[in-house]
Write a protein that holds these residues in place. Structure first.
Motif, PDB file in Angstrom:
ATOM      1  N   MET A   1      20.966 -14.405  -7.134  1.00  0.00           N
ATOM      2  CA  MET A   1      21.254 -15.898  -6.815  1.00  0.00           C
ATOM      3  C   MET A   1      21.878 -15.558  -5.261  1.00  0.00           C
ATOM      4  O   MET A   1      21.657 -16.322  -4.227  1.00  0.00           O
ATOM      5  CB  MET A   1      22.301 -16.545  -7.714  1.00  0.00           C
ATOM      6  CG  MET A   1      21.698 -16.834  -8.824  1.00  0.00           C
ATOM      7  SD  MET A   1      22.831 -17.476 -10.124  1.00  0.00           S
ATOM      8  CE  MET A   1      23.356 -19.051  -9.143  1.00  0.00           C
ATOM      9  N   ALA A   2      22.851 -14.595  -5.011  1.00  0.00           N
ATOM     10  CA  ALA A   2      23.561 -14.366  -4.113  1.00  0.00           C
ATOM     11  C   ALA A   2      22.517 -14.030  -2.737  1.00  0.00           C
ATOM     12  O   ALA A   2      22.721 -14.383  -1.700  1.00  0.00           O
ATOM     13  CB  ALA A   2      24.650 -13.553  -4.248  1.00  0.00           C
ATOM     14  N   GLY A   3      21.788 -13.199  -3.139  1.00  0.00           N
ATOM     15  CA  GLY A   3      20.587 -12.811  -2.326  1.00  0.00           C
ATOM     16  C   GLY A   3      19.638 -13.877  -1.585  1.00  0.00           C
ATOM     17  O   GLY A   3      19.643 -14.001  -0.417  1.00  0.00           O
ATOM     18  N   GLU A   4      19.425 -14.755  -2.583  1.00  0.00           N
ATOM     19  CA  GLU A   4      18.488 -15.925  -2.250  1.00  0.00           C
ATOM     20  C   GLU A   4      19.329 -16.789  -1.354  1.00  0.00           C
ATOM     21  O   GLU A   4      18.833 -17.445  -0.258  1.00  0.00           O
ATOM     22  CB  GLU A   4      18.215 -16.802  -3.476  1.00  0.00           C
ATOM     23  CG  GLU A   4      17.195 -16.057  -4.359  1.00  0.00           C
ATOM     24  CD  GLU A   4      16.754 -16.724  -5.676  1.00  0.00           C
ATOM     25  OE1 GLU A   4      17.822 -17.874  -5.990  1.00  0.00           O
ATOM     26  OE2 GLU A   4      16.001 -16.289  -6.308  1.00  0.00           O
ATOM     27  N   LEU A   5      20.851 -16.948  -1.502  1.00  0.00           N
ATOM     28  CA  LEU A   5      21.745 -17.801  -0.686  1.00  0.00           C
ATOM     29  C   LEU A   5      21.845 -17.007   0.638  1.00  0.00           C
ATOM     30  O   LEU A   5      21.947 -17.980   1.638  1.00  0.00           O
ATOM     31  CB  LEU A   5      22.896 -17.981  -1.255  1.00  0.00           C
ATOM     32  CG  LEU A   5      24.082 -18.746  -0.785  1.00  0.00           C
ATOM     33  CD1 LEU A   5      23.487 -20.234  -0.302  1.00  0.00           C
ATOM     34  CD2 LEU A   5      25.539 -18.872  -1.345  1.00  0.00           C
ATOM     35  N   LEU A   6      21.886 -15.671   0.725  1.00  0.00           N
ATOM     36  CA  LEU A   6      22.071 -15.018   1.969  1.00  0.00           C
ATOM     37  C   LEU A   6      20.966 -15.367   2.694  1.00  0.00           C
ATOM     38  O   LEU A   6      21.032 -15.693   4.163  1.00  0.00           O
ATOM     39  CB  LEU A   6      22.325 -13.659   1.656  1.00  0.00           C
ATOM     40  CG  LEU A   6      22.614 -12.670   2.918  1.00  0.00           C
ATOM     41  CD1 LEU A   6      23.549 -13.144   3.560  1.00  0.00           C
ATOM     42  CD2 LEU A   6      22.571 -11.062   2.383  1.00  0.00           C
ATOM     43  N   VAL A   7      19.696 -15.415   2.198  1.00  0.00           N
ATOM     44  CA  VAL A   7      18.673 -15.486   2.866  1.00  0.00           C
ATOM     45  C   VAL A   7      18.372 -16.990   3.682  1.00  0.00           C
ATOM     46  O   VAL A   7      18.014 -17.076   4.654  1.00  0.00           O
ATOM     47  CB  VAL A   7      17.287 -15.334   2.132  1.00  0.00           C
ATOM     48  CG1 VAL A   7      15.870 -15.729   2.797  1.00  0.00           C
ATOM     49  CG2 VAL A   7      17.094 -13.777   1.844  1.00  0.00           C
ATOM     50  N   ASP A   8      18.822 -17.893   2.738  1.00  0.00           N
ATOM     51  CA  ASP A   8      18.696 -19.446   3.213  1.00  0.00           C
ATOM     52  C   ASP A   8      19.812 -19.558   4.383  1.00  0.00           C
ATOM     53  O   ASP A   8      19.547 -20.454   5.126  1.00  0.00           O
ATOM     54  CB  ASP A   8      19.375 -20.187   2.018  1.00  0.00           C
ATOM     55  CG  ASP A   8      18.190 -20.332   0.978  1.00  0.00           C
ATOM     56  OD1 ASP A   8      16.918 -20.117   1.233  1.00  0.00           O
ATOM     57  OD2 ASP A   8      18.430 -20.903  -0.194  1.00  0.00           O
ATOM     58  N   ILE A   9      20.994 -18.813   4.117  1.00  0.00           N
ATOM     59  CA  ILE A   9      21.814 -18.874   5.356  1.00  0.00           C
ATOM     60  C   ILE A   9      21.313 -18.386   6.841  1.00  0.00           C
ATOM     61  O   ILE A   9      21.582 -18.812   7.636  1.00  0.00           O
ATOM     62  CB  ILE A   9      23.352 -18.174   4.831  1.00  0.00           C
ATOM     63  CG1 ILE A   9      23.869 -18.865   3.881  1.00  0.00           C
ATOM     64  CG2 ILE A   9      24.236 -18.160   6.111  1.00  0.00           C
ATOM     65  CD1 ILE A   9      25.142 -18.378   3.256  1.00  0.00           C
ATOM     66  N   ALA A  10      20.795 -17.200   6.549  1.00  0.00           N
ATOM     67  CA  ALA A  10      20.156 -16.568   7.743  1.00  0.00           C
ATOM     68  C   ALA A  10      18.983 -17.630   8.148  1.00  0.00           C
ATOM     69  O   ALA A  10      18.822 -17.390   9.392  1.00  0.00           O
ATOM     70  CB  ALA A  10      19.587 -15.169   7.255  1.00  0.00           C
ATOM     71  N   ARG A  11      18.248 -18.076   7.343  1.00  0.00           N
ATOM     72  CA  ARG A  11      17.212 -18.869   7.931  1.00  0.00           C
ATOM     73  C   ARG A  11      17.556 -20.166   8.669  1.00  0.00           C
ATOM     74  O   ARG A  11      16.826 -20.601   9.410  1.00  0.00           O
ATOM     75  CB  ARG A  11      15.997 -19.074   6.740  1.00  0.00           C
ATOM     76  CG  ARG A  11      15.212 -18.073   6.041  1.00  0.00           C
ATOM     77  CD  ARG A  11      14.580 -18.773   5.031  1.00  0.00           C
ATOM     78  NE  ARG A  11      13.440 -19.745   5.398  1.00  0.00           N
ATOM     79  CZ  ARG A  11      13.173 -20.810   4.578  1.00  0.00           C
ATOM     80  NH1 ARG A  11      13.850 -20.828   3.511  1.00  0.00           N
ATOM     81  NH2 ARG A  11      12.479 -21.746   5.273  1.00  0.00           N
ATOM     82  N   ALA A  12      18.680 -20.669   8.083  1.00  0.00           N
ATOM     83  CA  ALA A  12      19.250 -21.774   8.803  1.00  0.00           C
ATOM     84  C   ALA A  12      20.048 -21.274   9.983  1.00  0.00           C
ATOM     85  O   ALA A  12      20.648 -22.194  10.596  1.00  0.00           O
ATOM     86  CB  ALA A  12      20.315 -22.544   7.715  1.00  0.00           C
ATOM     87  N   ASP A  13      20.199 -20.133  10.476  1.00  0.00           N
ATOM     88  CA  ASP A  13      20.912 -19.629  11.396  1.00  0.00           C
ATOM     89  C   ASP A  13      22.366 -19.926  11.485  1.00  0.00           C
ATOM     90  O   ASP A  13      22.881 -20.380  12.515  1.00  0.00           O
ATOM     91  CB  ASP A  13      20.243 -20.208  12.815  1.00  0.00           C
ATOM     92  CG  ASP A  13      20.801 -19.204  14.207  1.00  0.00           C
ATOM     93  OD1 ASP A  13      21.112 -18.299  13.853  1.00  0.00           O
ATOM     94  OD2 ASP A  13      20.717 -20.128  15.103  1.00  0.00           O
ATOM     95  N   ARG A  14      22.894 -19.742  10.434  1.00  0.00           N
ATOM     96  CA  ARG A  14      24.280 -20.101  10.277  1.00  0.00           C
ATOM     97  C   ARG A  14      25.153 -18.890   9.730  1.00  0.00           C
ATOM     98  O   ARG A  14      26.197 -18.899   9.036  1.00  0.00           O
ATOM     99  CB  ARG A  14      24.478 -21.082   9.268  1.00  0.00           C
ATOM    100  CG  ARG A  14      23.736 -22.413   9.915  1.00  0.00           C
ATOM    101  CD  ARG A  14      24.087 -23.667   9.320  1.00  0.00           C
ATOM    102  NE  ARG A  14      25.430 -24.283   9.614  1.00  0.00           N
ATOM    103  CZ  ARG A  14      25.824 -25.438   9.502  1.00  0.00           C
ATOM    104  NH1 ARG A  14      25.100 -25.959   8.721  1.00  0.00           N
ATOM    105  NH2 ARG A  14      27.229 -25.670   9.736  1.00  0.00           N
ATOM    106  N   LEU A  15      24.762 -17.675   9.772  1.00  0.00           N
ATOM    107  CA  LEU A  15      25.528 -16.379   9.370  1.00  0.00           C
ATOM    108  C   LEU A  15      26.721 -16.358   9.956  1.00  0.00           C
ATOM    109  O   LEU A  15      27.648 -15.933   9.218  1.00  0.00           O
ATOM    110  CB  LEU A  15      24.523 -15.185   9.735  1.00  0.00           C
ATOM    111  CG  LEU A  15      23.361 -14.809   8.712  1.00  0.00           C
ATOM    112  CD1 LEU A  15      22.616 -13.664   9.218  1.00  0.00           C
ATOM    113  CD2 LEU A  15      23.575 -14.706   7.163  1.00  0.00           C
ATOM    114  N   ASP A  16      26.868 -16.689  10.990  1.00  0.00           N
ATOM    115  CA  ASP A  16      28.295 -16.480  11.963  1.00  0.00           C
ATOM    116  C   ASP A  16      29.291 -17.644  11.753  1.00  0.00           C
ATOM    117  O   ASP A  16      30.063 -18.009  12.368  1.00  0.00           O
ATOM    118  CB  ASP A  16      27.888 -16.441  13.428  1.00  0.00           C
ATOM    119  CG  ASP A  16      27.357 -17.315  14.094  1.00  0.00           C
ATOM    120  OD1 ASP A  16      26.658 -18.191  13.290  1.00  0.00           O
ATOM    121  OD2 ASP A  16      27.261 -17.336  15.373  1.00  0.00           O
ATOM    122  N   GLN A  17      28.792 -19.008  10.978  1.00  0.00           N
ATOM    123  CA  GLN A  17      29.594 -20.137  10.574  1.00  0.00           C
ATOM    124  C   GLN A  17      30.056 -20.209   9.310  1.00  0.00           C
ATOM    125  O   GLN A  17      30.751 -21.247   8.956  1.00  0.00           O
ATOM    126  CB  GLN A  17      28.702 -21.095  10.839  1.00  0.00           C
ATOM    127  CG  GLN A  17      28.052 -21.335  12.368  1.00  0.00           C
ATOM    128  CD  GLN A  17      27.172 -22.433  12.339  1.00  0.00           C
ATOM    129  OE1 GLN A  17      27.381 -23.387  11.928  1.00  0.00           O
ATOM    130  NE2 GLN A  17      26.112 -22.352  13.312  1.00  0.00           N
TER     131      GLN A  17
END
Length: 348
Positions: free
Chosen positions: A269-285
Protein backbone atom coordinates in the motif's frame (compact mmCIF):
# COMPACT_ATOMS: atom_id res chain seq x y z
CA UNK A 1 -34.81 23.37 -22.39
CA UNK A 2 -32.62 20.24 -22.46
CA UNK A 3 -29.33 20.19 -20.62
CA UNK A 4 -26.23 20.35 -22.82
CA UNK A 5 -24.42 17.02 -23.07
CA UNK A 6 -20.85 17.35 -21.84
CA UNK A 7 -17.83 16.22 -23.85
CA UNK A 8 -15.02 14.97 -21.60
CA UNK A 9 -11.65 13.57 -22.68
CA UNK A 10 -9.36 11.58 -20.41
CA UNK A 11 -5.73 11.47 -21.57
CA UNK A 12 -3.35 8.91 -20.06
CA UNK A 13 0.27 8.90 -21.19
CA UNK A 14 1.62 5.41 -21.88
CA UNK A 15 4.24 4.31 -19.27
CA UNK A 16 5.21 7.98 -19.10
CA UNK A 17 8.48 8.00 -17.12
CA UNK A 18 9.79 4.90 -18.88
CA UNK A 19 8.73 6.21 -22.31
CA UNK A 20 10.67 9.45 -21.76
CA UNK A 21 13.81 7.51 -20.82
CA UNK A 22 13.43 5.19 -23.83
CA UNK A 23 13.11 8.22 -26.11
CA UNK A 24 16.03 10.14 -24.62
CA UNK A 25 18.34 7.12 -24.49
CA UNK A 26 17.22 5.77 -27.88
CA UNK A 27 16.33 2.41 -26.35
CA UNK A 28 14.25 -0.12 -28.31
CA UNK A 29 10.83 -1.02 -26.92
CA UNK A 30 11.84 -4.70 -26.72
CA UNK A 31 14.21 -4.03 -23.78
CA UNK A 32 12.46 -4.37 -20.40
CA UNK A 33 12.85 -1.04 -18.58
CA UNK A 34 11.74 0.22 -15.18
CA UNK A 35 12.12 3.64 -13.64
CA UNK A 36 12.68 3.07 -9.94
CA UNK A 37 14.43 3.89 -6.72
CA UNK A 38 11.96 6.44 -5.39
CA UNK A 39 13.31 5.91 -1.89
CA UNK A 40 15.94 3.85 -0.11
CA UNK A 41 13.98 0.61 -0.44
CA UNK A 42 13.73 1.00 -4.23
CA UNK A 43 10.19 1.02 -5.62
CA UNK A 44 9.27 0.79 -9.32
CA UNK A 45 7.58 4.04 -10.39
CA UNK A 46 6.64 2.70 -13.81
CA UNK A 47 7.85 0.23 -16.40
CA UNK A 48 7.44 -0.34 -20.12
CA UNK A 49 5.28 -3.05 -21.67
CA UNK A 50 8.26 -5.34 -22.28
CA UNK A 51 8.84 -5.43 -18.51
CA UNK A 52 5.14 -5.94 -17.80
CA UNK A 53 5.21 -9.17 -19.78
CA UNK A 54 7.46 -10.54 -17.02
CA UNK A 55 4.99 -9.47 -14.32
CA UNK A 56 6.79 -6.26 -13.32
CA UNK A 57 4.37 -3.61 -12.06
CA UNK A 58 4.50 -0.11 -10.59
CA UNK A 59 4.87 0.11 -6.77
CA UNK A 60 6.71 -3.22 -6.79
CA UNK A 61 10.03 -3.39 -4.91
CA UNK A 62 12.88 -3.17 -7.41
CA UNK A 63 14.51 -6.27 -5.90
CA UNK A 64 11.37 -8.31 -6.61
CA UNK A 65 11.12 -6.87 -10.12
CA UNK A 66 14.70 -8.00 -10.82
CA UNK A 67 13.83 -11.52 -9.67
CA UNK A 68 10.92 -11.61 -12.10
CA UNK A 69 13.00 -10.11 -14.91
CA UNK A 70 16.79 -10.60 -14.48
CA UNK A 71 17.47 -8.55 -17.64
CA UNK A 72 15.49 -5.56 -16.34
CA UNK A 73 17.17 -2.20 -16.98
CA UNK A 74 16.45 -0.01 -13.94
CA UNK A 75 16.82 3.75 -14.41
CA UNK A 76 16.81 6.28 -11.57
CA UNK A 77 13.95 8.79 -11.91
CA UNK A 78 14.59 12.35 -13.08
CA UNK A 79 11.53 14.17 -11.76
CA UNK A 80 12.56 17.58 -13.08
CA UNK A 81 12.71 16.17 -16.61
CA UNK A 82 9.32 14.48 -16.26
CA UNK A 83 7.86 17.71 -14.88
CA UNK A 84 9.07 19.71 -17.91
CA UNK A 85 7.68 17.06 -20.27
CA UNK A 86 4.32 17.15 -18.51
CA UNK A 87 4.13 20.94 -18.82
CA UNK A 88 4.88 20.71 -22.55
CA UNK A 89 2.07 18.20 -23.01
CA UNK A 90 -0.37 20.30 -21.00
CA UNK A 91 0.40 23.22 -23.29
CA UNK A 92 -0.85 21.04 -26.16
CA UNK A 93 -4.09 20.37 -24.25
CA UNK A 94 -4.63 24.11 -23.75
CA UNK A 95 -4.59 24.73 -27.48
CA UNK A 96 -8.03 23.13 -27.46
CA UNK A 97 -9.50 24.12 -24.06
CA UNK A 98 -8.62 25.96 -20.86
CA UNK A 99 -10.65 23.43 -18.86
CA UNK A 100 -7.77 21.04 -18.15
CA UNK A 101 -7.61 19.17 -14.85
CA UNK A 102 -4.23 17.47 -14.33
CA UNK A 103 -4.62 14.35 -12.19
CA UNK A 104 -0.89 13.67 -12.21
CA UNK A 105 2.14 14.33 -14.41
CA UNK A 106 0.90 11.74 -16.92
CA UNK A 107 -2.88 12.02 -16.73
CA UNK A 108 -5.54 14.71 -17.22
CA UNK A 109 -9.20 15.40 -17.88
CA UNK A 110 -10.26 17.90 -20.54
CA UNK A 111 -13.72 19.43 -20.92
CA UNK A 112 -14.17 20.27 -24.61
CA UNK A 113 -17.95 20.79 -24.46
CA UNK A 114 -17.80 24.25 -25.96
CA UNK A 115 -14.68 23.79 -28.12
CA UNK A 116 -14.92 24.75 -31.78
CA UNK A 117 -11.84 22.83 -32.93
CA UNK A 118 -12.37 19.85 -35.23
CA UNK A 119 -15.98 20.83 -35.80
CA UNK A 120 -16.68 20.43 -32.10
CA UNK A 121 -16.04 16.67 -32.21
CA UNK A 122 -14.46 15.45 -28.96
CA UNK A 123 -13.34 12.26 -30.72
CA UNK A 124 -11.47 14.22 -33.40
CA UNK A 125 -9.99 16.57 -30.80
CA UNK A 126 -8.63 13.58 -28.88
CA UNK A 127 -7.11 12.15 -32.08
CA UNK A 128 -5.52 15.53 -32.85
CA UNK A 129 -4.07 15.85 -29.35
CA UNK A 130 -2.55 12.38 -29.50
CA UNK A 131 -1.11 13.14 -32.95
CA UNK A 132 0.47 16.39 -31.72
CA UNK A 133 1.93 14.67 -28.64
CA UNK A 134 3.59 12.12 -30.91
CA UNK A 135 4.74 14.66 -33.51
CA UNK A 136 6.13 17.18 -31.02
CA UNK A 137 7.18 15.03 -28.06
CA UNK A 138 7.66 11.55 -29.60
CA UNK A 139 5.49 10.00 -26.88
CA UNK A 140 2.24 8.06 -27.12
CA UNK A 141 -0.99 8.56 -25.19
CA UNK A 142 -4.25 6.70 -24.75
CA UNK A 143 -7.54 8.57 -24.67
CA UNK A 144 -11.12 8.00 -23.62
CA UNK A 145 -14.06 10.17 -24.64
CA UNK A 146 -17.42 10.26 -22.91
CA UNK A 147 -20.17 12.46 -21.47
CA UNK A 148 -18.57 12.54 -18.00
CA UNK A 149 -15.31 11.85 -16.14
CA UNK A 150 -16.27 8.33 -15.09
CA UNK A 151 -16.99 7.15 -18.62
CA UNK A 152 -13.99 8.96 -20.15
CA UNK A 153 -11.66 7.34 -17.59
CA UNK A 154 -13.08 3.86 -18.17
CA UNK A 155 -12.91 4.37 -21.94
CA UNK A 156 -9.22 5.37 -21.87
CA UNK A 157 -8.41 1.97 -20.34
CA UNK A 158 -10.17 0.19 -23.19
CA UNK A 159 -7.52 0.48 -25.92
CA UNK A 160 -4.13 0.80 -24.22
CA UNK A 161 -1.45 1.46 -25.21
CA UNK A 162 -1.60 4.20 -27.84
CA UNK A 163 -5.32 3.75 -28.44
CA UNK A 164 -8.58 5.62 -28.16
CA UNK A 165 -12.19 4.76 -27.40
CA UNK A 166 -15.33 6.88 -27.49
CA UNK A 167 -18.56 6.15 -25.63
CA UNK A 168 -21.41 8.32 -27.00
CA UNK A 169 -24.18 9.25 -24.52
CA UNK A 170 -26.64 6.78 -26.06
CA UNK A 171 -24.16 3.90 -25.58
CA UNK A 172 -23.23 4.56 -21.94
CA UNK A 173 -25.70 2.03 -20.53
CA UNK A 174 -24.45 -0.81 -22.73
CA UNK A 175 -20.80 0.10 -22.14
CA UNK A 176 -21.13 0.06 -18.36
CA UNK A 177 -23.41 -2.96 -18.18
CA UNK A 178 -20.74 -5.65 -18.67
CA UNK A 179 -18.00 -4.02 -16.58
CA UNK A 180 -16.77 -6.21 -13.71
CA UNK A 181 -17.71 -4.54 -10.42
CA UNK A 182 -14.04 -4.28 -9.40
CA UNK A 183 -13.62 -1.71 -12.19
CA UNK A 184 -15.85 0.70 -10.25
CA UNK A 185 -14.25 3.32 -7.96
CA UNK A 186 -14.02 2.25 -4.34
CA UNK A 187 -14.63 -1.47 -4.90
CA UNK A 188 -11.84 -3.29 -3.09
CA UNK A 189 -11.51 -6.98 -2.16
CA UNK A 190 -13.92 -6.84 0.80
CA UNK A 191 -16.71 -4.96 -0.98
CA UNK A 192 -16.21 -7.08 -4.10
CA UNK A 193 -16.69 -10.24 -2.01
CA UNK A 194 -19.84 -8.83 -0.39
CA UNK A 195 -21.28 -8.02 -3.81
CA UNK A 196 -20.32 -11.46 -5.14
CA UNK A 197 -22.20 -13.03 -2.23
CA UNK A 198 -25.26 -11.12 -3.43
CA UNK A 199 -24.78 -12.60 -6.90
CA UNK A 200 -23.48 -9.33 -8.32
CA UNK A 201 -20.44 -9.60 -10.60
CA UNK A 202 -21.05 -6.83 -13.15
CA UNK A 203 -22.31 -3.27 -13.13
CA UNK A 204 -25.38 -4.45 -15.03
CA UNK A 205 -26.23 -6.89 -12.25
CA UNK A 206 -25.65 -4.14 -9.70
CA UNK A 207 -28.44 -2.12 -11.35
CA UNK A 208 -30.96 -4.65 -10.11
CA UNK A 209 -30.60 -3.27 -6.59
CA UNK A 210 -32.59 -0.05 -5.96
CA UNK A 211 -30.87 2.96 -4.45
CA UNK A 212 -32.52 2.59 -1.03
CA UNK A 213 -31.28 -1.01 -0.69
CA UNK A 214 -27.72 -0.12 -1.72
CA UNK A 215 -27.74 2.77 0.75
CA UNK A 216 -29.10 0.53 3.49
CA UNK A 217 -26.39 -2.06 2.88
CA UNK A 218 -23.39 0.14 2.10
CA UNK A 219 -24.17 3.67 3.33
CA UNK A 220 -22.66 6.50 1.24
CA UNK A 221 -20.76 3.97 -0.84
CA UNK A 222 -24.14 2.61 -1.93
CA UNK A 223 -24.97 5.96 -3.55
CA UNK A 224 -21.65 5.92 -5.40
CA UNK A 225 -22.23 2.33 -6.57
CA UNK A 226 -25.70 3.21 -7.83
CA UNK A 227 -24.47 6.22 -9.82
CA UNK A 228 -21.51 4.38 -11.32
CA UNK A 229 -23.62 1.36 -12.31
CA UNK A 230 -25.88 3.76 -14.22
CA UNK A 231 -22.95 5.65 -15.79
CA UNK A 232 -23.73 8.83 -13.83
CA UNK A 233 -21.04 11.32 -12.81
CA UNK A 234 -21.66 15.04 -12.35
CA UNK A 235 -18.14 15.94 -11.17
CA UNK A 236 -16.89 19.03 -13.05
CA UNK A 237 -13.46 19.37 -14.64
CA UNK A 238 -11.53 21.69 -12.30
CA UNK A 239 -8.83 23.70 -14.06
CA UNK A 240 -7.09 24.65 -10.80
CA UNK A 241 -7.73 21.66 -8.56
CA UNK A 242 -4.94 20.67 -6.16
CA UNK A 243 -5.31 17.81 -3.74
CA UNK A 244 -4.67 18.57 -0.07
CA UNK A 245 -3.90 14.97 0.81
CA UNK A 246 -3.55 11.47 -0.58
CA UNK A 247 -4.26 8.18 1.10
CA UNK A 248 -4.72 4.47 0.52
CA UNK A 249 -7.00 2.48 2.79
CA UNK A 250 -8.05 -1.14 2.72
CA UNK A 251 -10.32 -3.39 4.74
CA UNK A 252 -9.16 -7.00 4.66
CA UNK A 253 -11.42 -10.06 4.30
CA UNK A 254 -9.31 -11.89 6.91
CA UNK A 255 -7.88 -10.30 10.06
CA UNK A 256 -4.14 -9.65 10.02
CA UNK A 257 -2.93 -11.33 13.20
CA UNK A 258 0.86 -10.86 13.02
CA UNK A 259 3.25 -8.00 12.28
CA UNK A 260 4.66 -9.88 9.27
CA UNK A 261 1.17 -9.99 7.74
CA UNK A 262 0.62 -6.28 8.40
CA UNK A 263 4.11 -5.44 7.08
CA UNK A 264 3.53 -7.25 3.78
CA UNK A 265 0.22 -5.48 3.12
CA UNK A 266 1.49 -2.10 4.26
CA UNK A 267 4.61 -2.30 2.10
CA UNK A 268 2.40 -2.82 -0.95
CA UNK A 269 0.00 0.00 0.00
CA UNK A 270 2.79 2.43 0.90
CA UNK A 271 4.59 1.63 -2.36
CA UNK A 272 1.44 2.41 -4.33
CA UNK A 273 0.99 5.68 -2.43
CA UNK A 274 4.62 6.63 -3.04
CA UNK A 275 4.15 6.14 -6.78
CA UNK A 276 0.95 8.24 -6.72
CA UNK A 277 2.78 11.05 -4.91
CA UNK A 278 5.60 10.93 -7.47
CA UNK A 279 3.19 10.91 -10.41
CA UNK A 280 1.48 13.96 -8.91
CA UNK A 281 4.91 15.64 -8.67
CA UNK A 282 4.53 16.29 -4.94
CA UNK A 283 7.39 14.35 -3.38
CA UNK A 284 8.85 17.59 -1.98
CA UNK A 285 5.51 18.81 -0.54
CA UNK A 286 4.81 16.10 2.03
CA UNK A 287 4.21 17.62 5.47
CA UNK A 288 2.77 14.77 7.52
CA UNK A 289 2.47 11.00 7.26
CA UNK A 290 -0.61 9.40 8.81
CA UNK A 291 -1.13 5.73 9.67
CA UNK A 292 -4.52 4.40 10.73
CA UNK A 293 -5.48 0.92 11.91
CA UNK A 294 -8.80 -0.57 12.97
CA UNK A 295 -8.81 -3.69 15.11
CA UNK A 296 -11.04 -6.74 14.72
CA UNK A 297 -13.19 -5.19 17.48
CA UNK A 298 -13.56 -1.94 15.48
CA UNK A 299 -11.30 0.16 17.71
CA UNK A 300 -9.49 2.73 15.54
CA UNK A 301 -6.03 4.09 16.31
CA UNK A 302 -4.05 6.69 14.39
CA UNK A 303 -0.48 7.93 14.42
CA UNK A 304 0.84 11.09 12.73
CA UNK A 305 4.40 12.18 12.06
CA UNK A 306 5.81 15.38 10.55
CA UNK A 307 8.39 14.66 7.90
CA UNK A 308 10.04 16.36 4.93
CA UNK A 309 9.60 13.33 2.68
CA UNK A 310 7.56 10.17 2.37
CA UNK A 311 9.76 7.22 3.29
CA UNK A 312 8.82 3.56 3.51
CA UNK A 313 11.16 3.23 6.48
CA UNK A 314 9.26 5.96 8.35
CA UNK A 315 5.93 4.34 7.46
CA UNK A 316 7.05 0.90 8.68
CA UNK A 317 8.42 2.30 11.94
CA UNK A 318 5.19 4.18 12.67
CA UNK A 319 3.04 1.21 11.71
CA UNK A 320 4.93 -1.24 13.91
CA UNK A 321 4.47 1.05 16.92
CA UNK A 322 0.77 1.40 16.15
CA UNK A 323 0.29 -2.35 15.68
CA UNK A 324 1.96 -3.02 19.02
CA UNK A 325 -0.32 -0.46 20.66
CA UNK A 326 -3.39 -2.12 19.14
CA UNK A 327 -2.40 -5.39 20.78
CA UNK A 328 -4.75 -7.44 18.60
CA UNK A 329 -5.58 -8.43 15.04
CA UNK A 330 -6.03 -5.67 12.47
CA UNK A 331 -8.91 -5.49 10.01
CA UNK A 332 -8.25 -2.12 8.32
CA UNK A 333 -5.07 -0.24 7.40
CA UNK A 334 -4.84 3.30 6.08
CA UNK A 335 -1.70 5.18 5.06
CA UNK A 336 -1.75 8.78 3.85
CA UNK A 337 0.04 12.08 3.56
CA UNK A 338 -0.98 15.69 4.13
CA UNK A 339 0.74 18.21 1.91
CA UNK A 340 2.43 21.35 3.20
CA UNK A 341 -0.19 23.75 1.84
CA UNK A 342 -2.91 21.78 3.62
CA UNK A 343 -1.28 21.15 6.99
CA UNK A 344 -4.51 21.91 8.79
CA UNK A 345 -6.37 19.15 6.94
CA UNK A 346 -7.22 15.59 7.87
CA UNK A 347 -6.58 12.27 6.22
CA UNK A 348 -9.47 10.94 4.14
Amino acid sequence: MSKQVRKIIHIDMDCFFAAIEMRDRDLPSSIPIAVGGLDGRGVVATCNYAARRYGVRSAMPVAHARRLCPSLCVISPDMSKYREESLAIRSIFRRFTELVEPVSLDEAYLDVTGARHCGGSATHIAYQIRYLIWRERRLTASAGVGPNKLIAKLASDWCKPNGQFTVPPQEVSGFVELLPIERLRGVGPVLREKLHQLGIFTAGELRRLPLHELTQRFGKMGVSLYKQAHGMDDRPVHAHRERKQMSHEQTFPMDLTTWSMVEAELQRMAGELLVDIARADRLDQVYQVVIRMRSAHFETRQKMCRTEQFSLDVVMSMAKQLFNECGEAVRLIGVGVIFAKAAGGRIC
